[in-house]
Motif scaffolding. Structure first.
Motif, PDB file in Angstrom:
ATOM      1  N   MET A  64      34.412  39.372  37.755  1.00  0.00           N
ATOM      2  CA  MET A  64      35.862  39.548  38.188  1.00  0.00           C
ATOM      3  C   MET A  64      36.806  40.765  37.459  1.00  0.00           C
ATOM      4  O   MET A  64      37.425  41.404  38.146  1.00  0.00           O
ATOM      5  CB  MET A  64      36.590  38.320  37.264  1.00  0.00           C
ATOM      6  CG  MET A  64      36.470  36.872  38.157  1.00  0.00           C
ATOM      7  SD  MET A  64      36.391  37.297  40.127  1.00  0.00           S
ATOM      8  CE  MET A  64      38.127  37.525  40.120  1.00  0.00           C
ATOM      9  N   ARG A  65      36.125  41.377  36.371  1.00  0.00           N
ATOM     10  CA  ARG A  65      36.673  42.706  36.001  1.00  0.00           C
ATOM     11  C   ARG A  65      36.268  43.769  36.867  1.00  0.00           C
ATOM     12  O   ARG A  65      36.971  44.528  37.065  1.00  0.00           O
ATOM     13  CB  ARG A  65      35.965  42.991  34.489  1.00  0.00           C
ATOM     14  CG  ARG A  65      36.781  42.147  33.488  1.00  0.00           C
ATOM     15  CD  ARG A  65      36.135  42.502  32.113  1.00  0.00           C
ATOM     16  NE  ARG A  65      36.282  43.643  31.509  1.00  0.00           N
ATOM     17  CZ  ARG A  65      35.572  44.541  30.795  1.00  0.00           C
ATOM     18  NH1 ARG A  65      34.628  43.852  29.952  1.00  0.00           N
ATOM     19  NH2 ARG A  65      35.700  45.675  30.408  1.00  0.00           N
ATOM     20  N   ALA A  68      38.716  43.444  39.733  1.00  0.00           N
ATOM     21  CA  ALA A  68      39.951  43.911  39.365  1.00  0.00           C
ATOM     22  C   ALA A  68      39.962  45.532  39.273  1.00  0.00           C
ATOM     23  O   ALA A  68      40.891  46.016  39.852  1.00  0.00           O
ATOM     24  CB  ALA A  68      40.614  43.412  38.200  1.00  0.00           C
ATOM     25  N   GLN A  69      38.863  45.872  38.666  1.00  0.00           N
ATOM     26  CA  GLN A  69      38.849  47.322  38.641  1.00  0.00           C
ATOM     27  C   GLN A  69      38.685  48.134  40.221  1.00  0.00           C
ATOM     28  O   GLN A  69      39.366  48.998  40.162  1.00  0.00           O
ATOM     29  CB  GLN A  69      37.604  47.885  38.034  1.00  0.00           C
ATOM     30  CG  GLN A  69      37.286  49.271  37.612  1.00  0.00           C
ATOM     31  CD  GLN A  69      35.954  49.603  36.824  1.00  0.00           C
ATOM     32  OE1 GLN A  69      35.367  48.713  36.441  1.00  0.00           O
ATOM     33  NE2 GLN A  69      35.856  50.976  36.903  1.00  0.00           N
ATOM     34  N   ALA A  71      40.248  46.514  42.976  1.00  0.00           N
ATOM     35  CA  ALA A  71      41.433  46.543  43.459  1.00  0.00           C
ATOM     36  C   ALA A  71      42.516  47.557  42.704  1.00  0.00           C
ATOM     37  O   ALA A  71      43.177  48.046  43.649  1.00  0.00           O
ATOM     38  CB  ALA A  71      41.921  44.871  43.146  1.00  0.00           C
ATOM     39  N   GLN A  72      42.337  47.802  41.519  1.00  0.00           N
ATOM     40  CA  GLN A  72      43.362  48.769  40.904  1.00  0.00           C
ATOM     41  C   GLN A  72      42.785  50.167  41.543  1.00  0.00           C
ATOM     42  O   GLN A  72      44.057  50.861  41.808  1.00  0.00           O
ATOM     43  CB  GLN A  72      43.141  48.575  39.433  1.00  0.00           C
ATOM     44  CG  GLN A  72      44.129  49.727  38.753  1.00  0.00           C
ATOM     45  CD  GLN A  72      43.901  49.329  37.282  1.00  0.00           C
ATOM     46  OE1 GLN A  72      42.663  49.342  36.600  1.00  0.00           O
ATOM     47  NE2 GLN A  72      44.927  49.420  36.286  1.00  0.00           N
ATOM     48  N   TYR A  85      42.123  39.265  48.967  1.00  0.00           N
ATOM     49  CA  TYR A  85      40.795  38.941  48.403  1.00  0.00           C
ATOM     50  C   TYR A  85      40.215  37.962  49.334  1.00  0.00           C
ATOM     51  O   TYR A  85      40.718  36.852  49.604  1.00  0.00           O
ATOM     52  CB  TYR A  85      40.799  38.717  46.961  1.00  0.00           C
ATOM     53  CG  TYR A  85      41.778  39.531  46.144  1.00  0.00           C
ATOM     54  CD1 TYR A  85      40.797  40.453  45.425  1.00  0.00           C
ATOM     55  CD2 TYR A  85      42.893  39.290  45.887  1.00  0.00           C
ATOM     56  CE1 TYR A  85      41.577  41.383  44.620  1.00  0.00           C
ATOM     57  CE2 TYR A  85      43.497  40.390  45.173  1.00  0.00           C
ATOM     58  CZ  TYR A  85      42.935  41.130  44.603  1.00  0.00           C
ATOM     59  OH  TYR A  85      43.574  42.255  43.589  1.00  0.00           O
ATOM     60  N   ILE A  99      37.591  43.312  49.150  1.00  0.00           N
ATOM     61  CA  ILE A  99      39.028  43.463  48.579  1.00  0.00           C
ATOM     62  C   ILE A  99      39.287  44.453  49.867  1.00  0.00           C
ATOM     63  O   ILE A  99      39.017  45.571  50.228  1.00  0.00           O
ATOM     64  CB  ILE A  99      38.462  44.640  47.431  1.00  0.00           C
ATOM     65  CG1 ILE A  99      37.525  43.937  46.455  1.00  0.00           C
ATOM     66  CG2 ILE A  99      39.860  44.854  46.746  1.00  0.00           C
ATOM     67  CD1 ILE A  99      37.962  42.688  46.169  1.00  0.00           C
TER      68      ILE A  99
END
Length: 139
Positions: A64-65, A68-69, A71-72, A85, A99
């Motif tokens: 999940m990191r 998130a990375q 998506a950021q 997502y 994504i």
């Protein structure tokens, strides 16, 4: 690993759909070739698992990191109005997230993104490289 899984075999089937951007903590980041949603990527777990909850807590957290990375990085690179997502896997049972950046007043704004959008926007090699470069700068 299963021979029918494109994420495990990494054969021409995956190359026809996406371009590898690089390795993250426990996954591989791909740019989806179909770019109706500019910057659309897939984060695929490096090992073959069919369900997210089958992963250890440590691997869930790392995966999940990675999501998130990604998506950021997409947000910084393309400034979408929202990121969608998607984690389905009915026909491709391997842990992977789509994504999908969404842009106001563009295709399917206000609705769920389409897996295979009608515009089927394919780009030139140079355009793919430009998008990949922008994402890599933000990772």
């Amino acid at each position: 690993m299963t021979q029918s899984c494109i994420y495990c075999t990494k054969d021409e089937r995956i190359n026809n759909l996406m371009i590898e951007i690089g390795q993250l903590r426990v996954s591989t980041l791909y740019l989806f070739r179909e770019q109706t949603y500019r910057g659309r990527c897939i984060v695929a777990l490096n090992e073959h698992e069919t369900e997210f909850f089958h992963l250890s807590q440590e691997k869930q957290d790392a995966y999940m990191r990675d999501v998130a990375q990604t998506a950021q990085a997409i947000e910084k690179a393309f400034a979408p109005n929202k990121i969608n997502y998607g984690a389905f896997g009915d026909t491709m049972p391997h842990v992977h997230f789509h994504i999908v950046p969404k842009y106001e007043n563009e295709y399917t704004w206000g609705k769920m993104f389409e897996m295979n959008p009608a515009p089927n926007k394919q780009l030139s090699d140079a355009e793919y490289e430009e998008i990949i470069g922008l994402i890599k700068q933000q990772l």
